[in-house]
Design an enzyme around this catalytic site. Structure first.
Site, mmCIF file in Angstrom:
data_model
loop_
_atom_site.group_PDB
_atom_site.id
_atom_site.type_symbol
_atom_site.label_atom_id
_atom_site.label_comp_id
_atom_site.label_asym_id
_atom_site.label_seq_id
_atom_site.Cartn_x
_atom_site.Cartn_y
_atom_site.Cartn_z
ATOM 1 N N HIS A 65 0.821 -1.226 0.000
ATOM 2 C CA HIS A 65 0.000 0.000 0.000
ATOM 3 C C HIS A 65 0.847 1.266 0.000
ATOM 4 O O HIS A 65 0.423 2.288 -0.533
ATOM 5 C CB HIS A 65 -0.992 -0.029 1.171
ATOM 6 C CG HIS A 65 -1.977 -1.150 1.045
ATOM 7 N ND1 HIS A 65 -2.391 -1.920 2.111
ATOM 8 C CD2 HIS A 65 -2.610 -1.660 -0.046
ATOM 9 C CE1 HIS A 65 -3.245 -2.843 1.681
ATOM 10 N NE2 HIS A 65 -3.386 -2.700 0.379
ATOM 11 N N HIS A 109 -8.025 -7.625 -7.704
ATOM 12 C CA HIS A 109 -8.302 -8.500 -6.548
ATOM 13 C C HIS A 109 -8.528 -7.580 -5.350
ATOM 14 O O HIS A 109 -7.598 -7.309 -4.576
ATOM 15 C CB HIS A 109 -7.121 -9.434 -6.275
ATOM 16 C CG HIS A 109 -6.843 -10.399 -7.396
ATOM 17 N ND1 HIS A 109 -6.301 -10.011 -8.594
ATOM 18 C CD2 HIS A 109 -7.047 -11.740 -7.485
ATOM 19 C CE1 HIS A 109 -6.177 -11.079 -9.377
ATOM 20 N NE2 HIS A 109 -6.620 -12.135 -8.729
ATOM 21 N N ASP A 111 -14.095 -12.498 -12.023
ATOM 22 C CA ASP A 111 -12.654 -12.745 -12.151
ATOM 23 C C ASP A 111 -11.936 -11.477 -12.622
ATOM 24 O O ASP A 111 -12.234 -10.952 -13.699
ATOM 25 C CB ASP A 111 -12.461 -13.896 -13.157
ATOM 26 C CG ASP A 111 -11.000 -14.106 -13.482
ATOM 27 O OD1 ASP A 111 -10.145 -13.851 -12.614
ATOM 28 O OD2 ASP A 111 -10.698 -14.506 -14.630
ATOM 29 N N GLY A 112 -10.982 -11.047 -11.817
ATOM 30 C CA GLY A 112 -10.283 -9.801 -12.123
ATOM 31 C C GLY A 112 -9.291 -9.914 -13.267
ATOM 32 O O GLY A 112 -8.970 -8.909 -13.903
ATOM 33 N N GLU A 143 -13.786 -8.503 -7.489
ATOM 34 C CA GLU A 143 -13.637 -9.428 -6.365
ATOM 35 C C GLU A 143 -14.466 -10.665 -6.682
ATOM 36 O O GLU A 143 -15.655 -10.560 -6.972
ATOM 37 C CB GLU A 143 -14.076 -8.760 -5.053
ATOM 38 C CG GLU A 143 -14.108 -9.678 -3.844
ATOM 39 C CD GLU A 143 -12.800 -10.445 -3.560
ATOM 40 O OE1 GLU A 143 -11.754 -9.811 -3.450
ATOM 41 O OE2 GLU A 143 -12.861 -11.687 -3.463
ATOM 42 N N ASP A 159 -3.260 -8.120 -7.281
ATOM 43 C CA ASP A 159 -2.862 -8.555 -5.930
ATOM 44 C C ASP A 159 -3.558 -9.863 -5.564
ATOM 45 O O ASP A 159 -4.392 -9.922 -4.664
ATOM 46 C CB ASP A 159 -3.248 -7.425 -4.948
ATOM 47 C CG ASP A 159 -2.900 -7.770 -3.512
ATOM 48 O OD1 ASP A 159 -2.001 -8.611 -3.301
ATOM 49 O OD2 ASP A 159 -3.519 -7.186 -2.593
ATOM 50 N N SER A 213 -6.660 -1.921 -0.445
ATOM 51 C CA SER A 213 -6.370 -1.210 -1.703
ATOM 52 C C SER A 213 -7.573 -0.410 -2.242
ATOM 53 O O SER A 213 -7.371 0.713 -2.723
ATOM 54 C CB SER A 213 -5.836 -2.179 -2.757
ATOM 55 O OG SER A 213 -6.683 -3.294 -2.914
HETATM 56 N N1 SAM Z 1 -5.972 -6.013 -2.841
HETATM 57 C C1 SAM Z 1 -6.500 -6.186 -1.483
HETATM 58 C C2 SAM Z 1 -5.882 -5.147 -0.584
HETATM 59 O O1 SAM Z 1 -4.729 -4.763 -0.820
HETATM 60 O O2 SAM Z 1 -6.549 -4.690 0.325
HETATM 61 C C3 SAM Z 1 -6.255 -7.572 -0.970
HETATM 62 C C4 SAM Z 1 -6.617 -8.654 -1.910
HETATM 63 S S1 SAM Z 1 -6.389 -10.292 -1.312
HETATM 64 C C5 SAM Z 1 -4.649 -10.498 -1.297
HETATM 65 C C6 SAM Z 1 -6.872 -11.223 -2.717
HETATM 66 C C7 SAM Z 1 -8.364 -11.170 -2.998
HETATM 67 O O3 SAM Z 1 -8.591 -11.657 -4.318
HETATM 68 C C8 SAM Z 1 -9.224 -12.009 -2.077
HETATM 69 O O4 SAM Z 1 -10.237 -11.214 -1.532
HETATM 70 C C9 SAM Z 1 -9.806 -13.086 -2.996
HETATM 71 O O5 SAM Z 1 -11.134 -13.460 -2.636
HETATM 72 C C10 SAM Z 1 -9.801 -12.397 -4.322
HETATM 73 N N2 SAM Z 1 -9.724 -13.257 -5.528
HETATM 74 C C11 SAM Z 1 -9.171 -14.486 -5.656
HETATM 75 N N3 SAM Z 1 -9.191 -14.865 -6.955
HETATM 76 C C12 SAM Z 1 -9.745 -13.835 -7.653
HETATM 77 C C13 SAM Z 1 -9.994 -13.594 -9.023
HETATM 78 N N4 SAM Z 1 -9.687 -14.508 -9.954
HETATM 79 N N5 SAM Z 1 -10.561 -12.426 -9.388
HETATM 80 C C14 SAM Z 1 -10.905 -11.501 -8.454
HETATM 81 N N6 SAM Z 1 -10.678 -11.658 -7.132
HETATM 82 C C15 SAM Z 1 -10.098 -12.811 -6.740
#
Ligand code: SAM
Length: 283
Positions: free
Chosen positions: A19, A42, A148-149, A124, A169, A106
């Site tokens: 961050h 993500h 899916d991101g 998400e 992320d 984030s």
């Molecule tokens: N970026 C966030 C932050 O910095 O506050 C933290 C994200 S965390 C490391 C990863 C997140 O990605 C989780 O909430 C998970 O549910 C989500 N996730 C997992 N696979 C994903 C995908 N293919 N597309 C979108 N989100 C996904």
């Protein structure tokens, strides 16, 4: 299979590294008035109460954000850390402004600095995490997508604004995610060559992040800057021993600002904490 929940890890040393880097990149982008689309592939929940059961269980923030919070007066001598810590302060419960009770994720960092002319897209995939994200108060120019991101990023390109900044992320729950991230970035960078892209990865003894780096280096088209914050040696640790960030097309001067901030920050996180950075520049 989606079992990862970021609430268990919110505010740990890796979040701080990620961050702070994100904050510095946004700061550079805000120096020009032309509009920016931010895409967080993500997103997670957005803002994390530190008294939540999941977060208290591992208490990782105690070795990350909380240590910095306690040392905030001293750390504020560095201009980047001063601004970032002010951001952390503004994410706290207003009834207790002196107490660290929330850690901003984030989406919060991106939303906080969004201007009228900018746009924000948050992906998400986890339904429960997306519900949490939906409950956050965010600017109108925010699009929240339950999906899916990685494919979402490629589909969202090109964007309508002249500039684009992407944060990738993942939780890297699956070994294949390193390769998926690399493939996605290569596709995305072909559609948006100018994008500033941040990618977080864990430093684990298996060293799987190397394949991700190699794929991006092999593409050889863009400047890539890498920074790593290590809290232990790989031989001593079975779990995550450090945090890595890549920035593709990094803004000029980002490396110096982070190096200055990290020189102050690393000793606060621990005696073994060590920061390094390097570059790949196309020939
Ligand atoms: N970026 C966030 C932050 O910095 O506050 C933290 C994200 S965390 C490391 C990863 C997140 O990605 C989780 O909430 C998970 O549910 C989500 N996730 C997992 N696979 C994903 C995908 N293919 N597309 C979108 N989100 C996904």
């Amino acid at each position: 299979m989606l079992s990862y929940q970021h609430a268990y890890h919110a505010g740990n040393f890796a979040d701080v590294h990620k961050h702070l880097t994100l904050y510095a990149v946004i700061d550079h982008l805000l120096r020009k008035s032309s509009s920016v689309t931010y895409i967080d592939t993500h997103a997670g929940r957005g803002r994390y109460p530190l008294d939540a059961e999941e977060t208290r269980r591992l208490g990782e923030y105690r070795d990350g954000a909380e240590k910095l919070w306690k040392a905030r007066r001293r750390l504020a001598e560095d201009p980047l850390l001063a601004d970032w810590l002010e951001g952390v302060a503004s994410a706290q419960n207003k009834r207790n402004p002196k107490i660290l009770d929330h850690y901003p994720g984030s989406p919060w960092w991106l939303a906080q600095r969004l201007r009228e002319q900018d746009a924000l897209q948050l992906f998400e995939l986890h339904p429960g995490e997306h519900d949490h994200l939906n409950r956050q108060r965010l600017p109108d120019r925010t699009r929240r997508v339950h999906g899916d991101g990685l494919s979402g990023l490629v589909e969202a390109l090109p964007v309508a604004t002249p500039r684009l900044c992407v944060l990738v992320d993942p939780s890297y729950e699956r070994k294949a995610e390193y390769g998926d991230v690399a493939d996605t970035l290569l596709k995305a960078m072909r559609k948006a060559r100018h994008a500033v892209v941040l990618v977080w990865y864990p430093l684990l003894p298996a060293g799987r992040h190397e394949a991700l780096l190699d794929a991006l280096k092999a593409d050889g088209l863009r400047k890539i800057w890498r920074s790593e914050l290590k809290i232990a040696s790989p031989r001593q640790e079975h779990g995550m021993y450090g945090s890595g960030m890549l920035v593709i097309n990094p803004p000029w001067g980002l490396d110096r600002r982070l190096a200055d901030a990290m020189a102050q920050l690393a000793p606060v996180l621990g005696d073994a904490c060590h920061y390094r950075d390097d570059w790949w520049v196309p020939e």
